[in-house]
Scaffold this motif. Structure first.
Motif, PDB file in Angstrom:
ATOM      1  N   ARG A  78      -4.404  47.618  -3.244  1.00 48.82           N
ATOM      2  CA  ARG A  78      -5.807  47.458  -2.886  1.00 48.82           C
ATOM      3  C   ARG A  78      -5.951  47.106  -1.400  1.00 48.82           C
ATOM      4  O   ARG A  78      -6.853  47.586  -0.720  1.00 48.82           O
ATOM      5  N   ARG A  79      -5.055  46.272  -0.889  1.00 50.41           N
ATOM      6  CA  ARG A  79      -5.113  45.905   0.531  1.00 50.41           C
ATOM      7  C   ARG A  79      -4.772  47.071   1.431  1.00 50.41           C
ATOM      8  O   ARG A  79      -5.275  47.160   2.552  1.00 50.41           O
ATOM      9  N   HIS A  80      -3.928  47.974   0.992  1.00 49.88           N
ATOM     10  CA  HIS A  80      -3.464  49.068   1.836  1.00 49.88           C
ATOM     11  C   HIS A  80      -4.153  50.402   1.556  1.00 49.88           C
ATOM     12  O   HIS A  80      -3.774  51.417   2.127  1.00 49.88           O
ATOM     13  N   ASP A  81      -5.134  50.417   0.668  1.00 53.39           N
ATOM     14  CA  ASP A  81      -5.892  51.646   0.437  1.00 53.39           C
ATOM     15  C   ASP A  81      -6.741  51.944   1.673  1.00 53.39           C
ATOM     16  O   ASP A  81      -7.205  51.032   2.353  1.00 53.39           O
ATOM     17  N   PRO A  82      -6.962  53.205   1.945  1.00 46.23           N
ATOM     18  CA  PRO A  82      -7.824  53.521   3.089  1.00 46.23           C
ATOM     19  C   PRO A  82      -9.258  53.064   2.815  1.00 46.23           C
ATOM     20  O   PRO A  82      -9.717  53.047   1.671  1.00 46.23           O
ATOM     21  N   ARG A  83      -9.919  52.694   3.876  1.00 43.25           N
ATOM     22  CA  ARG A  83     -11.301  52.241   3.736  1.00 43.25           C
ATOM     23  C   ARG A  83     -12.203  53.412   3.369  1.00 43.25           C
ATOM     24  O   ARG A  83     -11.921  54.564   3.729  1.00 43.25           O
ATOM     25  N   PRO A  84     -13.316  53.128   2.702  1.00 39.91           N
ATOM     26  CA  PRO A  84     -14.238  54.226   2.404  1.00 39.91           C
ATOM     27  C   PRO A  84     -14.841  54.762   3.708  1.00 39.91           C
ATOM     28  O   PRO A  84     -14.977  54.033   4.686  1.00 39.91           O
ATOM     29  N   PRO A  85     -15.192  56.018   3.713  1.00 38.82           N
ATOM     30  CA  PRO A  85     -15.731  56.589   4.947  1.00 38.82           C
ATOM     31  C   PRO A  85     -17.061  55.940   5.330  1.00 38.82           C
ATOM     32  O   PRO A  85     -17.853  55.544   4.480  1.00 38.82           O
ATOM     33  N   VAL A  86     -17.277  55.837   6.619  1.00 44.36           N
ATOM     34  CA  VAL A  86     -18.526  55.264   7.129  1.00 44.36           C
ATOM     35  C   VAL A  86     -19.631  56.290   6.930  1.00 44.36           C
ATOM     36  O   VAL A  86     -19.462  57.470   7.249  1.00 44.36           O
ATOM     37  N   PRO A  87     -20.762  55.845   6.390  1.00 45.86           N
ATOM     38  CA  PRO A  87     -21.841  56.826   6.193  1.00 45.86           C
ATOM     39  C   PRO A  87     -22.372  57.333   7.544  1.00 45.86           C
ATOM     40  O   PRO A  87     -22.461  56.595   8.507  1.00 45.86           O
ATOM     41  N   VAL A  88     -22.717  58.579   7.549  1.00 44.17           N
ATOM     42  CA  VAL A  88     -23.230  59.212   8.768  1.00 44.17           C
ATOM     43  C   VAL A  88     -24.685  58.779   8.962  1.00 44.17           C
ATOM     44  O   VAL A  88     -25.479  58.846   8.021  1.00 44.17           O
ATOM     45  N   PRO A  89     -25.024  58.303  10.154  1.00 48.19           N
ATOM     46  CA  PRO A  89     -26.421  57.892  10.364  1.00 48.19           C
ATOM     47  C   PRO A  89     -27.356  59.096  10.317  1.00 48.19           C
ATOM     48  O   PRO A  89     -27.023  60.184  10.795  1.00 48.19           O
ATOM     49  N   LYS A  90     -28.512  58.872   9.756  1.00 50.74           N
ATOM     50  CA  LYS A  90     -29.496  59.953   9.675  1.00 50.74           C
ATOM     51  C   LYS A  90     -30.299  59.991  10.969  1.00 50.74           C
ATOM     52  O   LYS A  90     -30.733  58.966  11.482  1.00 50.74           O
ATOM     53  N   ILE A  91     -30.495  61.178  11.483  1.00 48.84           N
ATOM     54  CA  ILE A  91     -31.236  61.363  12.724  1.00 48.84           C
ATOM     55  C   ILE A  91     -32.605  61.929  12.386  1.00 48.84           C
ATOM     56  O   ILE A  91     -32.709  62.947  11.703  1.00 48.84           O
ATOM     57  N   ARG A  92     -33.600  61.197  12.833  1.00 49.04           N
ATOM     58  CA  ARG A  92     -34.956  61.684  12.617  1.00 49.04           C
ATOM     59  C   ARG A  92     -35.339  62.653  13.700  1.00 49.04           C
ATOM     60  O   ARG A  92     -35.067  62.433  14.869  1.00 49.04           O
ATOM     61  N   THR A  93     -35.993  63.691  13.312  1.00 55.55           N
ATOM     62  CA  THR A  93     -36.459  64.654  14.311  1.00 55.55           C
ATOM     63  C   THR A  93     -37.946  64.397  14.561  1.00 55.55           C
ATOM     64  O   THR A  93     -38.715  64.210  13.623  1.00 55.55           O
ATOM     65  N   ILE A  94     -38.306  64.374  15.795  1.00 53.09           N
ATOM     66  CA  ILE A  94     -39.715  64.159  16.180  1.00 53.09           C
ATOM     67  C   ILE A  94     -40.219  65.478  16.724  1.00 53.09           C
ATOM     68  O   ILE A  94     -39.617  66.059  17.651  1.00 53.09           O
ATOM     69  N   PRO A  95     -41.304  65.941  16.198  1.00 52.61           N
ATOM     70  CA  PRO A  95     -41.864  67.203  16.735  1.00 52.61           C
ATOM     71  C   PRO A  95     -42.254  67.038  18.210  1.00 52.61           C
ATOM     72  O   PRO A  95     -42.721  65.997  18.630  1.00 52.61           O
ATOM     73  N   LEU A  96     -42.084  68.078  18.993  1.00 55.61           N
ATOM     74  CA  LEU A  96     -42.351  68.004  20.424  1.00 55.61           C
ATOM     75  C   LEU A  96     -43.838  68.052  20.769  1.00 55.61           C
ATOM     76  O   LEU A  96     -44.272  67.588  21.806  1.00 55.61           O
ATOM     77  N   ASP A  97     -44.678  68.599  19.884  1.00 57.42           N
ATOM     78  CA  ASP A  97     -46.096  68.721  20.222  1.00 57.42           C
ATOM     79  C   ASP A  97     -46.860  67.423  19.964  1.00 57.42           C
ATOM     80  O   ASP A  97     -47.992  67.286  20.396  1.00 57.42           O
ATOM     81  N   GLU A  98     -46.289  66.444  19.332  1.00 50.95           N
ATOM     82  CA  GLU A  98     -46.988  65.167  19.127  1.00 50.95           C
ATOM     83  C   GLU A  98     -46.681  64.239  20.288  1.00 50.95           C
ATOM     84  O   GLU A  98     -45.573  64.220  20.822  1.00 50.95           O
TER      85      GLU A  98
END
Length: 99
Positions: A78-98
């Motif tokens: 348990r101590r030597h198992d690889p760590r779980p992968p880090v979750p990928v951050p979500k990127i919000r998209t902002i429309p350019l016309d606002e």
């Protein structure tokens, strides 16, 4: 008379074995090998001689203290198992016309 000699020989052999402790000496030798020689590898005969010593040590531990040995092995795993992968951050998209 023969029985007396056999008993005396057995007691003497047991006493000498207890004093010399050949299993302890062999185990200490196998444990010191990697520390004494930093280039210790499978190409040397000492490595091949040490492997049965380790196998016997593990077999004795499993035979005498099976639950404790398995518990220690699981904790180590348990101590030597690889760590779980880090979750990928979500990127919000902002429309350019606002604004």
């Amino acid at each position: 008379m023969l029985t007396l000699l056999l008993v005396a020989g057995g007691l003497t052999l047991g006493y000498l074995t207890g004093r010399i402790r050949p299993a302890r000496a062999l185990s200490d030798w196998a444990e010191r090998l990697p520390w004494r020689r930093p280039g210790f590898s499978r190409r040397e005969w000492r490595w091949w001689v040490a492997q049965p010593v380790y196998a016997v040590q593990i077999a004795v531990l499993l035979a005498t203290r099976p639950r404790h040995t398995i518990q220690v092995w699981r904790e180590w795993r348990r101590r030597h198992d690889p760590r779980p992968p880090v979750p990928v951050p979500k990127i919000r998209t902002i429309p350019l016309d606002e604004p």
